[in-house]
Write a protein that holds these residues in place. Structure first.
Motif, PDB file in Angstrom:
ATOM      1  N   LYS A 112      -5.301 -19.860  34.422  1.00 29.93           N
ATOM      2  CA  LYS A 112      -5.285 -18.402  34.420  1.00 29.93           C
ATOM      3  C   LYS A 112      -5.282 -17.858  35.831  1.00 29.93           C
ATOM      4  O   LYS A 112      -6.107 -18.241  36.664  1.00 29.93           O
ATOM      5  CB  LYS A 112      -6.497 -17.859  33.652  1.00 29.93           C
ATOM      6  N   HIS A 164      -5.884 -14.688  36.811  1.00 33.93           N
ATOM      7  CA  HIS A 164      -6.944 -13.727  37.115  1.00 33.93           C
ATOM      8  C   HIS A 164      -8.224 -14.098  36.368  1.00 33.93           C
ATOM      9  O   HIS A 164      -8.891 -13.235  35.791  1.00 33.93           O
ATOM     10  CB  HIS A 164      -6.503 -12.318  36.704  1.00 33.93           C
ATOM     11  N   TYR A 165      -8.591 -15.364  36.415  1.00 36.35           N
ATOM     12  CA  TYR A 165      -9.735 -15.796  35.621  1.00 36.35           C
ATOM     13  C   TYR A 165     -11.046 -15.201  36.133  1.00 36.35           C
ATOM     14  O   TYR A 165     -11.882 -14.747  35.343  1.00 36.35           O
ATOM     15  CB  TYR A 165      -9.826 -17.324  35.609  1.00 36.35           C
ATOM     16  N   GLU A 190     -11.213 -11.719  35.098  1.00 33.77           N
ATOM     17  CA  GLU A 190     -11.450 -11.643  33.657  1.00 33.77           C
ATOM     18  C   GLU A 190     -12.931 -11.733  33.336  1.00 33.77           C
ATOM     19  O   GLU A 190     -13.443 -10.994  32.480  1.00 33.77           O
ATOM     20  CB  GLU A 190     -10.682 -12.774  32.966  1.00 33.77           C
ATOM     21  N   LYS A 191     -13.651 -12.599  34.050  1.00 35.11           N
ATOM     22  CA  LYS A 191     -15.090 -12.745  33.826  1.00 35.11           C
ATOM     23  C   LYS A 191     -15.827 -11.478  34.232  1.00 35.11           C
ATOM     24  O   LYS A 191     -16.748 -11.026  33.542  1.00 35.11           O
ATOM     25  CB  LYS A 191     -15.617 -13.950  34.609  1.00 35.11           C
ATOM     26  N   THR A 209     -15.156  -8.764  31.622  1.00 37.11           N
ATOM     27  CA  THR A 209     -15.857  -9.015  30.367  1.00 37.11           C
ATOM     28  C   THR A 209     -17.288  -8.497  30.428  1.00 37.11           C
ATOM     29  O   THR A 209     -17.799  -7.905  29.464  1.00 37.11           O
ATOM     30  CB  THR A 209     -15.848 -10.515  30.040  1.00 37.11           C
ATOM     31  N   ILE A 247      -2.782  -8.035  32.849  1.00 37.95           N
ATOM     32  CA  ILE A 247      -4.016  -7.897  32.073  1.00 37.95           C
ATOM     33  C   ILE A 247      -3.715  -7.537  30.624  1.00 37.95           C
ATOM     34  O   ILE A 247      -4.409  -7.962  29.702  1.00 37.95           O
ATOM     35  CB  ILE A 247      -4.926  -6.837  32.737  1.00 37.95           C
ATOM     36  N   SER A 277      -3.283 -10.526  27.976  1.00 39.50           N
ATOM     37  CA  SER A 277      -4.368 -11.470  27.692  1.00 39.50           C
ATOM     38  C   SER A 277      -5.193 -10.961  26.521  1.00 39.50           C
ATOM     39  O   SER A 277      -5.464  -9.759  26.411  1.00 39.50           O
ATOM     40  CB  SER A 277      -5.264 -11.630  28.922  1.00 39.50           C
ATOM     41  N   THR A 316      -8.671  -9.467  28.261  1.00 39.95           N
ATOM     42  CA  THR A 316      -8.556  -8.313  29.150  1.00 39.95           C
ATOM     43  C   THR A 316      -7.776  -7.166  28.507  1.00 39.95           C
ATOM     44  O   THR A 316      -7.971  -6.006  28.874  1.00 39.95           O
ATOM     45  CB  THR A 316      -7.884  -8.728  30.470  1.00 39.95           C
TER      46      THR A 316
END
Length: 657
Positions: free
Chosen positions: A84, A86-87, A90-91, A94, A128, A131, A134
């Motif tokens: 990923k 933009h991991y 993403e976290k 979230t 984004i 996903s 996201t």
């Protein structure tokens, strides 16, 4: 010493091995010196480099469950970081998402968190939006952000909205943007759909966006979307869509289009939609209904034959039934159908167009098709009965299907289990009233009656027999002739016989009467339930309850007993209640047997008490009755009240002095 000899021998062999002079030794089964050396090597550190590596590996291998979980988590995180783009973002998003979607968070705090999330996503909206995690964050931000922030997101994503409409997760973001769009933004989105409506309707995901825009659009915008499904010219030249009128036939004549070319083009479009299985949308229903207005008999029959398996797919198969021979659907559609337990024919009963489509399949399908449709409704009868348009579909079933055994098994038995709930419900009572008094304009609006009498023009058995001044049983001479009209169908059974079998032979009438006996007072005073009580009390239209006269008389006694009660402050008297006073008046006029009992047990000698207010309707009903026996019974006591001006009769022409 034995131990010293072994040690010296080991050192000697080690020197020989280093110099290359070591001799191969035979393998000794069961251990011996070799086994001891192996053990000693592992314990004393004499192992080779490979042995040392194994020892290190053993130390790193997780042993406890907790260590295994941590190791698996680390491995998963490492893989996600590589996969990923933009991991890490993403976290972070979230965590913010968990805060902004809480119900107990304040408006100011949520606005602050939403703004922070939007800043982090700035410049990355397109990545984004695709996903599954996201995309939900961005969708929530669009819901709660300020108008300026929403406008900025819309402007960035506007060129890509059609591509995002085909994405599994981004489609929900597109629908949210369309829902909250300004009039100008929505108009620009409608314009961007020009030339792509048919292609998106062939897409199992993109079709939802087109239908969502269709439902939210103005009448003109709806026509603009629909007209692209009619002809290639209308798809290519946007100016033509703005000049058209509301219906397909008028559009063809006004724009000078050829019916044959429009029919050919629409046939291709609709068949592709049917192949994809995207027939649950209202824009598709409207397009098919318009197609029926110009389709010949063969084309219309072909569409209906393809529709019926799709509408009944996903239904539970009753024991002994053969599985559906529906056409094979794409994998995405199959997955969607598996998740949905309801057959499509139940889900499309949310709009009038969906109802007309279902009625078309029911009327113009074969007996086998009707059987398949009815069986697909098993377990969903109550949902249909309580909905605005589903109850009309049930009315159509009990009015035209000749297989009364099947209808009793699937429909009537389910209705009988929830009879009290149906009696008190605005829509639920309608199938019951249809059996007692078919197509009564008191219970069904003109639009409802028109839907029930809808037929595909080319498949209608009465095509060419209807004059210009007579449509669906209504003529210029009798504009209120809806009461006497019959639903046009290919049914062969006598309507009265069908009603008798569904109502009396199935024992539904006995269940109805018993429920009315238990709650007579409550039914009298409730708006919707009083109609069911009235129809049962008068025996139904055409005396359909003829074999249950004794039980109907018991119901008369129960109603009279309630009306004969003295006035109390706890409950409003039946004569003074708005609803019950009017329904009792109707019973007096239409049922002489009830009127005689009511007079003798509740009103004789007491008319001066009830001569004013709502109760005057009840008293005056005896003078309005067409029965000479009833009028002669009440006239000696009521005529002085009329002469004195105490009692007012609504229609003086009825009173014979």
């Amino acid at each position: 010493m034995a131990g010293g000899g072994d040690l010296q021998g080991a050192k000697k062999r080690k020197r020989e091995h280093a110099e290359g002079k070591a001799k191969p030794r035979p393998h000794v089964k069961g251990g011996g010196d070799g086994a001891k050396r192996k053990k000693h090597s592992a314990a004393g550190g004499y192992a080779a480099d490979g042995g040392a590596g194994e020892a290190v590996a053993r130390k790193k291998t997780p042993v406890t469950p907790k260590e295994k979980r941590l190791a698996a988590k680390e491995m998963s995180e490492a893989r996600k970081m590589k996969r990923k783009r933009h991991y890490s973002l993403e976290k972070e998003l979230t965590k913010l998402w968990e805060k902004m979607r809480c119900h107990d968070v304040s408006k100011e705090e949520r606005s602050k968190v939403v703004s922070e999330a939007i800043k982090k996503m700035d410049g990355k909206y397109l990545d984004i939006a695709t996903s599954h995690i996201t995309a939900r964050v961005l969708q929530t931000c669009v819901k709660w952000c300020s108008q300026s922030e929403r406008d900025a997101i819309f402007d960035v994503l506007h060129p890509h909205l059609l591509d995002l409409s085909r994405k599994k997760y981004a489609v929900f973001l597109v629908k949210k943007l369309v829902e909250l769009a300004s009039k100008k933004q929505f108009a620009s989105f409608i314009s961007s759909l020009h030339g792509r409506v048919a292609k998106l309707l062939h897409h199992t995901i993109g079709a939802a966006v087109v239908d969502y825009a269709f439902q939210r659009g103005t009448k003109r915008q709806k026509r603009q979307l629909l007209l692209e499904l009619y002809s290639t010219e209308l798809q290519l030249f946007q100016d033509l869509t703005l000049q058209s009128s509301c219906c397909l036939i008028d559009t063809i004549s006004k724009l000078g289009l050829q019916i044959s070319s429009v029919l050919q083009y629409m046939t291709i479009v609709i068949h592709k939609i049917l192949e994809k299985g995207t027939v649950e949308y209202s824009i598709v229903h409207t397009a098919i209904l318009e197609y029926f207005t110009i389709a010949d008999k063969t084309s219309a029959s072909d569409v209906i034959c393809q529709l019926i398996p799709l509408l009944t797919q996903g239904a539970l198969i009753i024991d002994g039934d053969e599985p559906s021979n529906a056409p094979e659907l794409p994998k995405k559609t199959k997955a969607k159908k598996k998740r949905s337990k309801e057959p499509l024919i139940v889900r499309i009963m949310q709009t009038r167009e969906g109802l007309k489509l279902g009625i078309s399949c029911l009327k113009h399908g074969s007996a086998k098709d009707r059987k398949k449709i009815i069986k697909s409704l098993k377990g969903h009868i109550m949902k249909l009965a309580l909905s605005d348009f589903g109850c009309l579909f049930l009315i159509c079933i009990i009015s035209i299907v000749d297989d009364t055994k099947l209808v009793s098994k699937i429909v009537i038995q389910e209705l009988a289990k929830h009879i009290k709930q149906l009696i008190f419900d605005k829509n639920g009572r309608r199938p019951l009233l249809q059996l007692l008094h078919p197509l009564c304009s008191r219970y069904l609006s003109p639009d409802d009656l028109a839907c029930l009498n809808y037929n595909v023009p080319s498949l209608s058995p009465t095509e060419g027999d209807t004059s210009e001044n007579e449509v669906d049983g209504v003529t210029d001479e009798d504009p209120n002739g809806l009461e006497g009209m019959q639903i046009v169908s290919e049914s062969k059974k006598d309507p009265l016989q069908r009603r008798h079998e569904l109502l009396v032979k199935s024992e539904l009438a006995e269940t109805l009467i018993q429920s009315c006996l238990e709650s007579a007072g409550e039914l009298l005073r409730t708006n919707f339930s009083k109609e069911v009580l009235y129809e049962i009390a008068v025996g139904g239209k055409d005396n359909v309850l003829e074999g249950l006269t004794d039980k109907i008389h018991m119901l008369h006694d129960a109603i009279v007993s309630d009306a004969a009660q003295p006035k109390t402050e706890d409950i409003e008297h039946a004569f003074e209640n708005f609803f019950s006073s009017r329904v009792i008046r109707r019973m007096i006029i239409d049922c002489p047997a009830f009127a005689v009992i009511l007079w003798r047990k509740a009103l004789e000698g007491k008319c001066n008490i009830w001569a004013e207010g709502h109760s005057s309707k009840v008293v005056a009903g005896f003078l309005e009755s067409p029965s000479k026996e009833v009028k002669d019974l009440a006239k000696p006591e009521l005529q002085p009240l009329v002469d004195a001006g105490i009692l007012k009769v609504p229609d003086p022409k009825v009173v014979q002095k």
